[in-house]
Motif scaffolding. Structure first.
Motif, PDB file in Angstrom:
ATOM      1  N   PHE A  96       0.827  -1.198   0.000  1.00 40.89           N
ATOM      2  CA  PHE A  96       0.000   0.000   0.000  1.00 40.89           C
ATOM      3  C   PHE A  96       0.867   1.256   0.000  1.00 40.89           C
ATOM      4  N   GLY A  97       1.950   1.241   0.772  1.00 39.37           N
ATOM      5  CA  GLY A  97       2.860   2.373   0.763  1.00 39.37           C
ATOM      6  C   GLY A  97       3.494   2.588  -0.603  1.00 39.37           C
ATOM      7  N   GLY A  98       3.854   1.492  -1.268  1.00 39.01           N
ATOM      8  CA  GLY A  98       4.425   1.596  -2.603  1.00 39.01           C
ATOM      9  C   GLY A  98       3.443   2.157  -3.618  1.00 39.01           C
ATOM     10  N   PHE A 143      15.233  -7.649   1.186  1.00 34.91           N
ATOM     11  CA  PHE A 143      14.991  -7.837  -0.247  1.00 34.91           C
ATOM     12  C   PHE A 143      13.517  -8.069  -0.521  1.00 34.91           C
ATOM     13  N   ALA A 144      12.856  -8.856   0.327  1.00 37.82           N
ATOM     14  CA  ALA A 144      11.425  -9.084   0.158  1.00 37.82           C
ATOM     15  C   ALA A 144      10.645  -7.787   0.321  1.00 37.82           C
ATOM     16  N   ALA A 145      11.068  -6.941   1.267  1.00 38.92           N
ATOM     17  CA  ALA A 145      10.394  -5.661   1.474  1.00 38.92           C
ATOM     18  C   ALA A 145      10.533  -4.772   0.239  1.00 38.92           C
ATOM     19  N   LEU A 146      11.733  -4.742  -0.343  1.00 42.44           N
ATOM     20  CA  LEU A 146      11.941  -3.942  -1.553  1.00 42.44           C
ATOM     21  C   LEU A 146      11.121  -4.481  -2.718  1.00 42.44           C
ATOM     22  N   LEU A 147      11.029  -5.801  -2.816  1.00 38.84           N
ATOM     23  CA  LEU A 147      10.208  -6.396  -3.876  1.00 38.84           C
ATOM     24  C   LEU A 147       8.750  -5.969  -3.745  1.00 38.84           C
ATOM     25  N   MET A 148       8.233  -5.950  -2.514  1.00 39.43           N
ATOM     26  CA  MET A 148       6.830  -5.585  -2.327  1.00 39.43           C
ATOM     27  C   MET A 148       6.601  -4.104  -2.619  1.00 39.43           C
ATOM     28  N   ILE A 149       7.546  -3.255  -2.233  1.00 35.23           N
ATOM     29  CA  ILE A 149       7.425  -1.833  -2.566  1.00 35.23           C
ATOM     30  C   ILE A 149       7.448  -1.646  -4.087  1.00 35.23           C
ATOM     31  N   ALA A 151       6.476  -3.846  -6.260  1.00 35.83           N
ATOM     32  CA  ALA A 151       5.182  -4.323  -6.734  1.00 35.83           C
ATOM     33  C   ALA A 151       4.134  -3.225  -6.596  1.00 35.83           C
ATOM     34  N   GLY A 152       4.184  -2.487  -5.485  1.00 37.71           N
ATOM     35  CA  GLY A 152       3.253  -1.379  -5.304  1.00 37.71           C
ATOM     36  C   GLY A 152       3.452  -0.285  -6.337  1.00 37.71           C
ATOM     37  N   LEU A 153       4.708   0.025  -6.645  1.00 34.70           N
ATOM     38  CA  LEU A 153       4.987   1.030  -7.677  1.00 34.70           C
ATOM     39  C   LEU A 153       4.456   0.574  -9.040  1.00 34.70           C
ATOM     40  N   ALA A 154       4.620  -0.721  -9.340  1.00 35.74           N
ATOM     41  CA  ALA A 154       4.113  -1.251 -10.613  1.00 35.74           C
ATOM     42  C   ALA A 154       2.594  -1.143 -10.671  1.00 35.74           C
TER      43      ALA A 154
END
Length: 281
Positions: A96-98, A143-149, A151-154
């Motif tokens: 959601f933040g992403g 790394f998982a946190a960055l992946l989820m962010i 995903a949010g940007l995408a």
């Protein structure tokens, strides 16, 4: 549409969005299904359900485009791989933040600048994400946190108003169909790591068919009766619903760090939504 139906569709859509996180986390934590297969099955099931809904409602060709499909695949793939190492509630909050960060960056590029209340809200939300990621016993895997962010940007790129011209349901159906080849390519690259079992497949199909396909259809139906601020604000409930579901269904109790971070992030975004932006120049 009657107000009661709008409220019902909105509630069901928010539950579906939270359900996506819960189903993905459940599949990747408790079954043999791998992230690439989950992504493919989710997109296939979503494409099928959306195709049926579009055909039932109108006999028009699917819309969408390849850049939108690539953004949808980037969101779905990042979402799946991140949930191998993130709890349901943490993943939903970072996603959601992403999304909101992506929407803000898009508005900034179009010349909008935050007002005073919005600037405070942005600062609070950023502080919440930073606090969540601080090293500690309950902090998420970086790394998982960055992946989820990411995903949010995408998803933010996919959801931009400029990408939602025409019928959004037909566009989403077309983009789900176009995203399937990207997921197939990912599975081919990961061929020696693919695993599956019955429960994992069921969770992935439910995520794609019900939580994604039907969930998006309900959301697009509800949007016709919601204002822009209402539509943005009601999505603040998704991380909270996910945290509640994670506690009840997955035995993943939110930590104090998550609670404080969530208050900062969601409170900050609420301030952004309630404030007024200004045009540059």
């Amino acid at each position: 549409m009657p107000r009661s139906r709008i409220l019902l569709f909105t509630l069901l859509a928010m539950l579906a969005f939270a359900g996506n996180s819960l189903l993905c986390r459940l599949a990747l934590r408790d079954t043999a299904l791998d992230a690439a297969s989950f992504t493919l099955l989710r997109l296939l099931a979503g494409a099928l359900v959306l195709a049926v809904l579009v055909r039932l409602r109108q006999r028009q060709p699917f819309a969408g485009d390849w850049p939108g499909a690539l953004a949808l695949f980037a969101y779905a793939g990042g979402f799946s791989y991140a949930y191998r190492d993130l709890g349901a509630a943490t993943g939903a909050l970072l996603l959601f933040g992403g999304v909101q960060a992506g929407m803000f960056l898009a508005a900034w590029r179009q010349g909008e600048r935050p007002g005073g209340r919005q600037s405070v809200g942005l600062g609070l939300a950023l502080a919440g994400v930073v606090y969540l990621l601080l090293p500690g016993a309950r902090s998420p895997e970086p790394f998982a946190a960055l992946l989820m962010i990411a995903a949010g940007l995408a998803w933010a790129f996919y959801s931009l108003p400029s990408r939602r011209r025409g019928d959004p349901l037909a566009a989403t159906a077309g983009n789900f169909l176009r995203a399937v080849p990207f997921a197939l390519a990912l599975c081919l690259v990961q061929a020696n790591r693919l695993e599956a079992d019955v429960h994992g497949v069921v969770y992935a199909v439910l995520s794609g068919g019900l939580a994604s396909g039907l969930g998006y259809a309900l959301w697009y139906a509800a949007l016709g009766g919601l204002g822009g601020l209402q539509a943005a604000s009601v999505q603040l409930s998704v991380p909270l619903l996910t945290a509640l579901g994670g506690a009840l269904l997955l035995a993943e109790l939110p930590s104090l760090q998550w609670v404080l971070s969530g208050l900062l992030v969601l409170g900050g975004i609420a301030l952004v939504l309630s404030g007024r932006s200004r045009r540059a120049g």
